[in-house]
Enzyme design. Sequence first.
Site, PDB file in Angstrom:
ATOM      1  N   SER A   3      97.071  34.140  71.379  1.00 51.97           N
ATOM      2  CA  SER A   3      98.525  34.063  71.586  1.00 51.97           C
ATOM      3  C   SER A   3      98.885  34.642  72.941  1.00 51.97           C
ATOM      4  CB  SER A   3      99.274  34.834  70.495  1.00 51.97           C
ATOM      5  OG  SER A   3      99.043  36.223  70.605  1.00 51.97           O
ATOM      6  N   LYS A   4      99.985  34.161  73.483  1.00 55.09           N
ATOM      7  CA  LYS A   4     100.433  34.640  74.798  1.00 55.09           C
ATOM      8  C   LYS A   4     100.807  36.117  74.739  1.00 55.09           C
ATOM      9  CE  LYS A   4     103.651  33.693  78.583  1.00 55.09           C
ATOM     10  NZ  LYS A   4     102.664  34.030  79.595  1.00 55.09           N
TER      11      LYS A   4
END
Length: 480
Positions: free
Chosen positions: A252-253
């Site tokens: 995930s970012k």
Amino acid sequence: MEVRTRFAPSPTGYMHIGNLRTALYAYLHARKNGGKFLLRIEDTDQARLVEDSVKVIYESLRVTGLEHDEGPDKGGPVGPYVQSERRPIYREYAEKLLKEGHAYRCFCEKEEKTEKPADEEQEGLLLGYDGRCGRLSEAEVQANLAKGLPFVIRQKIDKEGSTTFNDFVYGPITVEHKQLDDQILLKRDGYPTYNFANVVDDHLMGITHVMRGCEYISSTPKYILLYKAFGWEIPEHIHLPHILDQSGKKLSKREGSAALSDLLNKGYLPEAVLNYIALLGWNPGTEQEFFTKAGLIEKFDIARIGKAPAMFDETKLSWLNAQHVKALTPEAAHKLFLKFYPEKIVKEFDAVKLTGFIQGKVEKLSDLPAMTAFLAQLDEQYSTELFVHAKNKTTLEGSKAVLKDLEGILNALPSWEYAFILAAVKAYADAKGAKLGPVMWPLRIAISGQAVTPTGAVEIAELLGKPETLRRITVAIGKL
């Protein structure tokens, strides 16, 4: 049959590594087989659109060298390539399904409770829309239309039976129809849903191989039923394994490494990123890990895509990036290094020479400021314990004696060039009957203030220049 693949991102923000891997595999498969690689912008979810995201998509493909053959910016025989510009096409095919009984109009309000109550659930039945509008008579439908009630168009799925499809990676997959809800095909605003637009576009654009993440496996039976309802040939489905972070969660970012832009800002080369993500789910069948884009095209085979989730390891990416940095020409490396060197390094030192000295030691370009900081400013508070080196048998007293001798020898040099400095230090070591290591070690510590440097003592001395090298030696003698 010509191989036709596509990359179909939604313009909702950054370029995720998972999306880039999908684009890469689609690109490689098309190029390997002499086919076409298409770009399609899927902007049907208007609420999630992020300004300038389309520019991010174009720039990401450009910087990584994944050239598409057809797309919004290039045109092609099956355009338009932006879904919001294809709404009349989706309306036409949705009405075709209505006419043939494979879809129905749903007049339910969004807020209306339209799911089966828990006590009516059957084992394995998906909680979702209960299909009530699919049971309306034609007269009731016409009455609702006459009232001007808004509606969506839903896929009509017979809850008896099952659908089996063969995924290229995961093999035969069977899903019972009772687990599938009657998904929306066309929304009230006339925009299609992602699932419906995908099927229509992939068919009309002649896509032969559909590559996407394995999270879409559960939706694929709905796609298959749509293909069958239209009487269309079903393309090859290739679902790709998840990419996980070091903790085993989906990348995930929020964790800082899921976006291409994050990696580029850290100083990873685009070609190294491509090389690395190619190996996240695919292997060449050999021990080879370093690949150029041309090498990937030559070796890529969808038969070697695996089922197991891939682990994103930034340490491994850093190692691979270092191999790509080493492979650059000196000119190309220096051009890239200049973007990361501190201003003082560029102004006060021979940056070209510095690049030549350290190119083989750089893992990622964002490390360059820290790697070169000691050149611009010596931290004179370093510990004298650095002079003690067990392997070289150097001591505090021995280091002090070596530095005092070198101070005079280097001061007398007529020319301050690498060859002259090295020859002088070697001659001193020979005269003392010593190995070069015990002489170089105290010199390295004195002029860098640190045990690990990106290049050797003689290279550092040449870069610093004679006055600064001698000044730092004098400081070290004083500390000792």
